[in-house]
Design an enzyme around this catalytic site. Structure first.
Site, mmCIF file in Angstrom:
data_model
loop_
_atom_site.group_PDB
_atom_site.id
_atom_site.type_symbol
_atom_site.label_atom_id
_atom_site.label_comp_id
_atom_site.label_asym_id
_atom_site.label_seq_id
_atom_site.Cartn_x
_atom_site.Cartn_y
_atom_site.Cartn_z
ATOM 1 N N ASP A 25 54.494 33.502 30.328
ATOM 2 C CA ASP A 25 53.719 33.379 31.556
ATOM 3 C C ASP A 25 54.369 32.262 32.363
ATOM 4 O OD1 ASP A 25 51.909 32.875 33.555
ATOM 5 O OD2 ASP A 25 50.229 32.351 32.239
ATOM 6 N N LYS A 85 57.546 28.188 42.035
ATOM 7 C CA LYS A 85 57.319 29.643 42.061
ATOM 8 C C LYS A 85 57.022 30.134 43.483
ATOM 9 C CE LYS A 85 54.308 32.914 39.599
ATOM 10 N NZ LYS A 85 53.343 32.993 38.491
ATOM 11 N N GLU A 181 50.723 39.870 36.004
ATOM 12 C CA GLU A 181 49.847 38.948 35.262
ATOM 13 C C GLU A 181 48.473 39.556 34.947
ATOM 14 O OE1 GLU A 181 50.089 35.583 37.834
ATOM 15 O OE2 GLU A 181 52.164 35.193 37.266
ATOM 16 N N ASP A 203 42.114 36.398 38.813
ATOM 17 C CA ASP A 203 43.075 35.401 38.331
ATOM 18 C C ASP A 203 43.262 34.303 39.377
ATOM 19 O OD1 ASP A 203 45.260 33.915 37.583
ATOM 20 O OD2 ASP A 203 46.539 35.617 37.102
#
Ligand code: AMP
Length: 620
Positions: A25, A85, A181, A203
């Protein structure tokens, strides 16, 4: 008697050999690596026993990754790269200019951040994080890895996915597949309960928000829809508290604060937020570089401040449900993922919205890595049969440019991937030997209103009359969401293809804007499409008349007949320059009328030519 062991070709004689595969992850704030050991998926610790690594890289005398790097964030902010990211697959123009880093102004499409070790790309920084996780796994598991499943947000586009794959490659990882994800989280839960139904994966991480609506049917997950905001996460809740602290100490702007003080304040706000998940009231006693803040903050105050951000998140949930084509009442489970779902206010608001309790039994920080590890275990071949078939969806339609600047959709949005679709096209002009393939993304009918992804040319088409060549264009989106486009002329077999790697990606906001625009402009698009189609038809008729007249106009037509056709052709040319669809249509019809006899004569002539030297009996 000796028992001989036998194996089918291709089957291992050592059935218990376990191939080491991990799930990673790669988060905005934190990253984790997990693996299935003795049938149980678990996250793997580093030498210090920590399972969660900050996604931070420090470029100093040496390169440090994780906690060691994070410790230097306040002291050396410009060389301590965090939340990288957000820059993956983005151009320099797209990069968040408000970040603390110095960008190399000369970087072309990929942004380069200036550090003490020279300038680095987000891909290289991510590769350092992945490399550290790989080492961490190999140390714990005691051997080299066969492969890894790396997770990405559901809204990552081609460029962002490709950037992640490239980072993994640089880190020496064999990527078994990239996995969304939310889908990974559903796998983690799907293992426990084999129930059927619709699941929402909510999420909320450190920097991004993703919501997915999944359908679980006979052990198969299908992603019905995805939505999200790549700029909504725990950091925004930190900012709310940071502003509150400044307000309480009478500071109206952050402009007067040094980068180090601001960084220290952000850290304070973040830990205050996390404490407020456990306590109703928290005492703040902050002091840094001459700035001192002493105050109390209550959970109630924080909950009120969070209201706007949560409303935003729930609006996105509503959109995802609408896109999935189901009602709120059709949802059976809500899976909570990401550290920010530890905030009680988030759980309460989400639970109120869906009118049911939310699932929190698996650690929301580890659930994605655990799901990825389970998937990696299957893909590495450690399961007797591939039990899990995962389907994701395309966020926007993919199409190709056709004559007149129109877009022909090849794969509509929300199609589950992997997918391959082909469509046949033909040439427009006699003797045409090349064709441009223009790959577009978006919902609108006109090329100018869609996003151009790539262009390539198919050359070497054998010269034929217009409309005779058959060119098959195939769009293939792999399990990682990467697009491959190929074009083939079917008679000669000549082929050209391209892997689409757009130079920069679309933000979720841009996706939303494109979708809204397509809905708002449906009527205009229909009108514009039909006008353009009429113009293309006019052009085709003009080309056909010109080439026929050049070939045999003088032999098959009297001067008067020819004059009429030329006049009708001129009239069509003139009307096709203006934007009146009906008038163009009439002009085309006139051309057809005045040239009907000529067309018949040409056909007779062609038959005579074809039969020359043959006997009519041969054709009976
Ligand atoms: P992730 O990107 O999933 O690693 O999420 C990290 C985010 O979760 C950060 O913004 C953290 O501050 C937040 N977080 C972690 N634990 C808690 C907690 N107990 N309460 C509130 N937020 C938390």
């Amino acid at each position: 008697m000796a028992v001989l062991q036998s194996a089918e070709p291709g089957e291992s004689t050592a059935p218990h050999e376990h191939r080491l595969a991990v799930g990673i992850d790669l988060g905005t704030t934190n990253s984790l690596v997990a693996s299935v050991r003795s049938g149980v998926a678990e996250t793997l610790p580093d030498e210090a026993g920590e399972h969660i690594q900050p996604s931070v890289v420090h470029y100093g005398e040496t390169i440090l990754v994780g906690r060691e790097a994070e410790k230097l964030a306040i002291q050396d902010p410009k060389n301590t790269l965090q939340s990288i990211k957000r820059f993956m697959g983005r151009s320099l123009q797209d990069a968040d200019k408000s970040s603390l880093y110095d960008f190399d102004a000369n970087s072309e499409s990929v942004p380069r951040i200036i550090t003490r070790q020279g300038s680095v790309t987000p891909i290289e920084v991510s590769a350092k994080i992945l490399e550290a996780l790989k080492l961490q796994a190999e140390r714990t598991l005691g051997d080299e890895l066969t492969g890894a499943v790396v997770t990405v947000p559901a809204y990552f586009d081609d460029a962002q996915r490709q950037a992640t794959k490239d980072a993994a490659k640089i880190a020496g990882l064999h990527v078994l597949r990239l996995l969304n994800e939310p889908t990974a989280a559903a796998i983690a839960y799907g293992l426990d309960s084999k129930e059927e139904g619709n699941i929402v994966v909510f999420d909320l991480g450190g920097g991004t928000f993703d919501v997915s609506v999944l359908r679980l049917h006979k052990g198969v997950f299908e992603v019905l829809s995805t939505a999200g905001d790549t700029a909504l996460g725990g950091d925004d809740f930190d900012d709310l508290l940071l502003e509150l602290l400044l307000e309480k100490s009478g500071i109206s702007t952050t402009a007067s604060l040094s980068a180090n003080t601001l960084r220290a304040l952000k850290t304070e706000a973040k830990s205050l937020k996390e404490l407020l998940s456990e306590h109703d009231q928290v005492k703040v006693d902050f002091s840094y570089d001459g700035l001192s803040i002493k105050t109390d903050v209550t959970k109630q105050q924080f909950n009120e401040l969070s209201d706007g951000l949560l409303k935003k998140a729930l609006l996105i949930c509503r959109k995802a449900i609408r896109d999935a084509g189901i009602d709120l009442a059709d949802i059976n489970n809500i899976v909570m993922v990401g550290g920010s779902t530890r905030m009680p206010v988030v759980r309460e608001k989400v639970s109120d919205f869906f009118k049911r309790p939310v699932l929190i039994n698996i650690d929301p920080d580890k659930v994605v890595a655990i799901g990825a590890a389970i998937q990696a275990d299957v893909l590495a071949g450690n399961k007797s049969q591939g039990e899990m078939l995962l389907l994701d969806v395309l966020p926007l339609s993919l199409g190709v440019e056709t004559m007149g600047g129109l877009v022909e959709k090849i794969i509509p949005r929300n199609t589950t991937i992997p997918v391959a679709k082909a469509q046949e096209f033909t040439t427009f002009k006699d003797g045409q030997t090349a064709m441009m393939v223009h790959v577009l993304q978006g919902e609108r009918d006109l090329v100018d209103d869609c996003r151009s992804l790539a262009k390539f040319e198919l050359r070497g088409i054998p010269a034929m009359v217009a409309g005779a060549a058959k060119i098959r264009i195939t769009y293939q989106v792999d399990a990682d969401g990467l697009l491959n486009v190929s074009a083939q002329e079917l008679q000669s077999g000549i082929q050209a293809e391209i892997q689409v790697k757009p130079s920069f990606g679309l933000s979720e906001d841009e996706v939303t804007t494109m979708l809204k625009a397509s809905q708002a402009n449906v009527q205009d698009d229909v009108r514009a499409r039909s006008l353009r189609e009429q113009k293309v038809e006019a052009q085709r008729v003009i080309i056909a008349i010109d080439s026929a007249l050049a070939a045999d106009g003088d032999t098959l037509l009297s001067d008067e007949e020819k004059q009429k056709i030329v006049e009708a052709r001129e009239n069509l040319y003139k009307t096709s320059q203006a934007d009146n669809e009906d008038v163009i249509k009439e002009a085309i019809e006139l051309c057809e009328q005045v040239s009907a006899d000529y067309v018949a004569r040409r056909m007779d002539q062609n038959i005579k030519t074809a039969m020359a030297g043959h006997n009519i009996e041969e054709y009976k």
